[in-house]
Design a protein around this motif. Structure first.
Motif, PDB file in Angstrom:
ATOM      1  N   LEU A   1      10.092 -17.705   9.039  1.00  0.00           N
ATOM      2  CA  LEU A   1       9.394 -17.108   7.903  1.00  0.00           C
ATOM      3  C   LEU A   1       9.090 -15.643   8.192  1.00  0.00           C
ATOM      4  CD1 LEU A   1       6.847 -20.008   7.178  1.00  0.00           C
ATOM      5  CD2 LEU A   1       8.998 -19.551   5.967  1.00  0.00           C
ATOM      6  N   LEU A   2       8.712 -14.923   7.148  1.00  0.00           N
ATOM      7  CA  LEU A   2       8.360 -13.508   7.265  1.00  0.00           C
ATOM      8  C   LEU A   2       6.856 -13.354   7.117  1.00  0.00           C
ATOM      9  CD1 LEU A   2       8.963 -10.435   7.272  1.00  0.00           C
ATOM     10  CD2 LEU A   2       9.362 -10.619   4.796  1.00  0.00           C
ATOM     11  N   ALA A   3       6.241 -12.712   8.089  1.00  0.00           N
ATOM     12  CA  ALA A   3       4.811 -12.390   8.019  1.00  0.00           C
ATOM     13  C   ALA A   3       4.665 -10.881   7.851  1.00  0.00           C
ATOM     14  CB  ALA A   3       4.090 -12.851   9.276  1.00  0.00           C
ATOM     15  N   GLU A   4       3.772 -10.481   6.952  1.00  0.00           N
ATOM     16  CA  GLU A   4       3.554  -9.057   6.694  1.00  0.00           C
ATOM     17  C   GLU A   4       2.059  -8.758   6.635  1.00  0.00           C
ATOM     18  OE1 GLU A   4       7.459  -8.304   3.805  1.00  0.00           O
ATOM     19  OE2 GLU A   4       5.426  -8.219   2.971  1.00  0.00           O
ATOM     20  N   GLN A   5       1.707  -7.512   6.932  1.00  0.00           N
ATOM     21  CA  GLN A   5       0.329  -7.096   6.714  1.00  0.00           C
ATOM     22  C   GLN A   5       0.016  -7.157   5.221  1.00  0.00           C
ATOM     23  OE1 GLN A   5       1.316  -2.469   7.197  1.00  0.00           O
ATOM     24  NE2 GLN A   5      -0.826  -2.783   6.645  1.00  0.00           N
ATOM     25  N   LYS A   6      -1.225  -7.433   4.878  1.00  0.00           N
ATOM     26  CA  LYS A   6      -1.662  -7.377   3.487  1.00  0.00           C
ATOM     27  C   LYS A   6      -1.982  -5.913   3.183  1.00  0.00           C
ATOM     28  CE  LYS A   6      -4.543  -9.792   0.110  1.00  0.00           C
ATOM     29  NZ  LYS A   6      -5.006  -8.589  -0.626  1.00  0.00           N
ATOM     30  N   VAL A   7      -1.118  -5.289   2.434  1.00  0.00           N
ATOM     31  CA  VAL A   7      -1.172  -3.839   2.238  1.00  0.00           C
ATOM     32  C   VAL A   7      -2.318  -3.465   1.295  1.00  0.00           C
ATOM     33  CG1 VAL A   7       0.091  -1.832   1.376  1.00  0.00           C
ATOM     34  CG2 VAL A   7       1.304  -3.637   2.634  1.00  0.00           C
ATOM     35  N   PRO A   8      -3.163  -2.509   1.678  1.00  0.00           N
ATOM     36  CA  PRO A   8      -4.260  -2.067   0.813  1.00  0.00           C
ATOM     37  C   PRO A   8      -3.761  -1.041  -0.217  1.00  0.00           C
ATOM     38  CG  PRO A   8      -4.355  -0.889   2.874  1.00  0.00           C
ATOM     39  CD  PRO A   8      -3.198  -1.846   2.999  1.00  0.00           C
ATOM     40  N   PHE A   9      -2.888  -1.485  -1.125  1.00  0.00           N
ATOM     41  CA  PHE A   9      -2.269  -0.554  -2.067  1.00  0.00           C
ATOM     42  C   PHE A   9      -3.165  -0.321  -3.288  1.00  0.00           C
ATOM     43  CE2 PHE A   9      -0.836  -4.806  -3.212  1.00  0.00           C
ATOM     44  CZ  PHE A   9      -0.906  -4.823  -4.597  1.00  0.00           C
ATOM     45  N   THR A  10      -2.953   0.823  -3.934  1.00  0.00           N
ATOM     46  CA  THR A  10      -3.712   1.155  -5.140  1.00  0.00           C
ATOM     47  C   THR A  10      -2.980   0.720  -6.403  1.00  0.00           C
ATOM     48  OG1 THR A  10      -2.745   3.371  -5.106  1.00  0.00           O
ATOM     49  CG2 THR A  10      -4.907   3.086  -4.072  1.00  0.00           C
ATOM     50  N   ARG A  11      -1.656   0.703  -6.365  1.00  0.00           N
ATOM     51  CA  ARG A  11      -0.849   0.214  -7.479  1.00  0.00           C
ATOM     52  C   ARG A  11       0.573  -0.016  -6.994  1.00  0.00           C
ATOM     53  NH1 ARG A  11       0.172   5.580 -11.367  1.00  0.00           N
ATOM     54  NH2 ARG A  11       0.299   7.105  -9.664  1.00  0.00           N
TER      55      ARG A  11
END
Length: 376
Positions: free
Chosen positions: A168-178
């Motif tokens: 599986l792929l694990a990624e950081q939860k990105v603190p994006f604005t949009r």
């Protein structure tokens, strides 16, 4: 939606339909029903065509390679397409090219996931490498305890039963604005043309609205995002339309991170039907045939697309006249699909001046609600 563009360009468009109810059957004269996961049926359909292309990424890569070996002109090539089919391959390619990736890891066990989360911080995002869309195949894992005792643990337990992936792929939860979309087209000769970077607004993990160009986007970030899409298309050897879905993250080196890739006309590019000098559907046809590409600038200062989903109103056709009467400048595109709650069944486009952006958004929202809900 490629059919009108094909007709206008004198192209004989044919489709391999999954069933007689597929909406494209209504507008494409030659639309045999078949199974794209059956090599013999693919081979029979491809016989005699000038080019074979796709409206989704799920055709088995090994079948496409076989067809190429047998002389079929497949566009985009499977070596490029795999980066839209397989998220781990996409992450590796973005990293190899030095483009902005979120933190990520390939994980084969709960212990791997916990180690990744402990290293970069919780929560993290867990994804299936293949098959996910509109929020499917995506899981937010909040803590190490959730990883060991929640749904994530079940995902790992089921890995041994999968034939299409084993990790599986694990990624950081990105603190994006949009979210942003950098849409680009490339043909085999190497010519590449991007559209203006757009803002993509999601509701319940489904694309709801797109505004092009993205309002208030730093010009330097917009240029960097378009350049990244062009480089991906060029370095991966993409032919046809490619959408690079992005997270805007102010304060980072590039101002954005790459989320996912799609190698086909994409929902975030539907605004181009009425809002650009060349729609993504016409451009895709031009690109896969290696024809010169068209102008991609926005016709007006801003173009807006609003999806409408299946809702309370089942008489979609009956409400379209009311919608266009309420908003005469809006352009309605109905897909001819059966109405199901939450299913994308069409979209509304509108264009105008940047100063009118909010009133234009209200107009397409009103038209979409009349169609999906039966009232504004």
């Amino acid at each position: 939606m490629m059919a009108p563009a094909a007709h206008e360009l004198g192209i004989n468009l044919q489709i391999l339909a999954e069933s007689p109810e597929v909406c494209a059957v209504q507008v494409v004269p030659h639309a045999p029903v078949g199974d794209y996961t059956d090599l013999d049926q693919l081979r029979a359909f491809a016989a005699g065509v000038d080019v074979l292309t796709f409206d989704h990424e799920h055709v088995p890569t090994q079948f496409l390679e076989t067809l190429i070996d047998e002389g079929v002109n497949v566009q985009p090539r499977p070596a490029a397409l795999v980066h839209a089919q397989e998220k781990l391959e996409m992450r590796k390619a973005v990293e190899r090219l030095g483009l902005p990736n979120p933190r990520w890891a390939e994980v084969a066990s709960v212990d791997d996931l916990v180690s990744f989360g402990d290293e970069i911080g919780w929560p993290v995002v867990l994804k299936t490498p293949r098959g996910g869309y509109d929020g499917k195949g995506v899981l937010i894992v909040k803590t190490a305890e959730d990883a060991r005792g929640g749904e994530a643990s079940t995902w790992f337990d089921q890995l041994g039963q999968r034939e299409d992936f084993s990790t599986l792929l694990a990624e950081q939860k990105v603190p994006f604005t949009r979210e942003l979309s950098a849409l680009v087209a490339r043909r085999d000769s190497g010519e590449v043309r991007p559209w203006p970077v757009a803002e993509s607004i999601q509701v319940n993990s489904v694309c709801d609205e797109v505004i092009a160009p993205a309002p208030g986007l730093d010009p330097a970030v917009a240029q960097a995002a378009a350049d990244a899409a062009v480089r991906l298309a060029t370095e991966l050897g993409v032919t046809g339309v490619m959408a690079a879905e992005l997270f805007e993250v102010p304060g980072t080196e590039h101002g954005f991170l790459i989320n996912e890739l799609a190698m086909r006309p994409h929902n975030s590019g539907h605004w181009t039907q009425d809002g650009s000098h060349t729609s993504q559907f016409e451009q895709h046809l031009r690109a896969v045939l290696n024809w010169p590409l068209g102008e991609t600038a926005v016709k007006d200062e801003v173009a807006i697309m609003k999806n409408f989903l299946g809702g309370a109103n089942e008489d979609i056709f009956g409400k379209i006249p009311e919608a266009v009467e309420a908003e005469p400048a809006a352009k309605v595109h109905f897909y001819g699909k059966g109405v199901k709650p939450g299913r994308k069944i069409g979209h509304v486009n509108i264009g105008g001046s940047a100063a009118e952006t909010e009133s234009l958004r209200a107009a397409v929202t009103r038209a979409a609600r009349i169609i999906s809900d039966g009232h504004a």
